[in-house]
Motif scaffolding. Structure first.
Motif, mmCIF file in Angstrom:
data_model
loop_
_atom_site.group_PDB
_atom_site.id
_atom_site.type_symbol
_atom_site.label_atom_id
_atom_site.label_comp_id
_atom_site.label_asym_id
_atom_site.label_seq_id
_atom_site.Cartn_x
_atom_site.Cartn_y
_atom_site.Cartn_z
ATOM 1 N N UNK A 162 47.232 54.272 25.406
ATOM 2 C CA UNK A 162 47.864 54.034 26.710
ATOM 3 C C UNK A 162 47.208 52.885 27.467
ATOM 4 N N UNK A 163 46.061 52.435 26.987
ATOM 5 C CA UNK A 163 45.338 51.375 27.673
ATOM 6 C C UNK A 163 45.773 50.006 27.171
ATOM 7 N N UNK A 164 47.050 49.727 27.393
ATOM 8 C CA UNK A 164 47.611 48.421 27.057
ATOM 9 C C UNK A 164 47.425 47.496 28.256
ATOM 10 N N UNK A 165 47.477 46.190 28.045
ATOM 11 C CA UNK A 165 47.353 45.286 29.197
ATOM 12 C C UNK A 165 48.362 45.595 30.303
ATOM 13 N N UNK A 166 49.606 45.854 29.940
ATOM 14 C CA UNK A 166 50.632 46.153 30.947
ATOM 15 C C UNK A 166 50.294 47.413 31.724
ATOM 16 N N UNK B 88 37.846 48.799 40.316
ATOM 17 C CA UNK B 88 36.904 48.153 39.408
ATOM 18 C C UNK B 88 37.006 48.724 37.997
ATOM 19 N N UNK B 89 37.177 50.024 37.893
ATOM 20 C CA UNK B 89 37.292 50.647 36.563
ATOM 21 C C UNK B 89 38.487 50.084 35.802
ATOM 22 N N UNK B 90 39.637 50.017 36.467
ATOM 23 C CA UNK B 90 40.816 49.485 35.772
ATOM 24 C C UNK B 90 40.676 47.995 35.487
ATOM 25 N N UNK B 91 40.058 47.243 36.401
ATOM 26 C CA UNK B 91 39.852 45.819 36.152
ATOM 27 C C UNK B 91 38.938 45.606 34.951
ATOM 28 N N UNK B 92 37.851 46.368 34.874
ATOM 29 C CA UNK B 92 36.933 46.224 33.739
ATOM 30 C C UNK B 92 37.601 46.631 32.425
ATOM 31 N N UNK B 93 38.405 47.672 32.445
ATOM 32 C CA UNK B 93 39.118 48.082 31.228
ATOM 33 C C UNK B 93 40.137 47.022 30.822
ATOM 34 N N UNK B 94 40.837 46.467 31.797
ATOM 35 C CA UNK B 94 41.803 45.402 31.546
ATOM 36 C C UNK B 94 41.104 44.213 30.882
ATOM 37 N N UNK B 95 39.972 43.808 31.446
ATOM 38 C CA UNK B 95 39.215 42.686 30.886
ATOM 39 C C UNK B 95 38.728 42.984 29.474
ATOM 40 N N UNK B 96 38.271 44.194 29.241
ATOM 41 C CA UNK B 96 37.785 44.587 27.914
ATOM 42 C C UNK B 96 38.902 44.493 26.879
ATOM 43 N N UNK B 97 40.070 45.007 27.216
ATOM 44 C CA UNK B 97 41.204 45.010 26.285
ATOM 45 C C UNK B 97 41.638 43.583 25.938
ATOM 46 N N UNK B 98 41.594 42.679 26.924
ATOM 47 C CA UNK B 98 42.047 41.307 26.686
ATOM 48 C C UNK B 98 40.924 40.347 26.305
ATOM 49 N N UNK B 99 39.687 40.824 26.316
ATOM 50 C CA UNK B 99 38.568 39.961 25.948
ATOM 51 C C UNK B 99 38.198 38.953 27.025
ATOM 52 N N UNK B 100 38.435 39.300 28.279
ATOM 53 C CA UNK B 100 38.080 38.428 29.399
ATOM 54 C C UNK B 100 36.696 38.821 29.903
ATOM 55 N N UNK B 101 35.816 37.848 30.044
ATOM 56 C CA UNK B 101 34.510 38.082 30.662
ATOM 57 C C UNK B 101 34.733 37.941 32.169
ATOM 58 N N UNK B 102 34.725 39.050 32.912
ATOM 59 C CA UNK B 102 35.083 38.962 34.335
ATOM 60 C C UNK B 102 34.121 38.120 35.155
ATOM 61 N N UNK B 103 32.840 38.135 34.826
ATOM 62 C CA UNK B 103 31.882 37.332 35.590
ATOM 63 C C UNK B 103 32.058 35.843 35.295
ATOM 64 N N UNK B 104 32.308 35.497 34.044
ATOM 65 C CA UNK B 104 32.556 34.099 33.685
ATOM 66 C C UNK B 104 33.871 33.621 34.303
ATOM 67 N N UNK B 105 34.885 34.470 34.293
ATOM 68 C CA UNK B 105 36.172 34.110 34.895
ATOM 69 C C UNK B 105 36.017 33.873 36.392
#
Length: 130
Positions: free
Chosen positions: A25-29, A75-92
């Motif tokens: 269920x943890x898809x990007x959408x 923050x939890x959903x943002x971090x999970x979103x970043x993990x699924x898509x391979x985005x480094x949130x601090x670098x972004x």
């Protein structure tokens, strides 16, 4: 790494979801939608407050707890979103700040724009998250 740095929190969230078989269920959408819902729940706390009341929201323990809970959900959903898509949130975020510093030069004390900006060019001076 500790459990309270970004990577540690992402790992804990992934382990929590895996233990409950929630990964399908943890898809990007779905994560983007959940993030939006949680951000709206944070906004709801402030919806009918005056600016002055909003500035004092953390003085009330019950309101402070609600705000902290909703911030954690966002923050939890943002971090999970970043993990699924391979985005480094601090670098972004660092890259976004760098781009915005170039797009929106600091104003001079006299009210004019910094180097690269034109006097009175307020149409381009937008919120930094754009």
């Amino acid at each position: 790494m500790t459990d309270n740095d970004v990577a540690g929190l992402q790992r804990r969230l992934a382990e929590f979801a895996a233990a409950r078989d929630w990964q399908p269920y943890h898809t990007p959408k779905n994560l983007a939608a959940a993030l939006s819902v949680e951000a709206a729940e944070l906004l709801e706390i402030f919806q009918w407050l005056t600016p002055e009341q909003a500035e004092r929201v953390m003085e009330d323990p019950e309101s402070a707890h609600r705000v902290a809970d909703e911030v954690a959900d966002v923050l939890a959903y943002l971090l999970q979103f970043c993990e699924v898509l391979g985005v480094d949130p601090l670098a972004a975020l660092a890259a976004k700040i760098d781009r915005n510093e170039l797009r929106f030069p600091a104003r001079r004390r006299g009210g004019g724009r910094g180097e690269g900006g034109e006097e009175g060019d307020s149409g381009r001076d937008r919120h930094s998250s754009e």
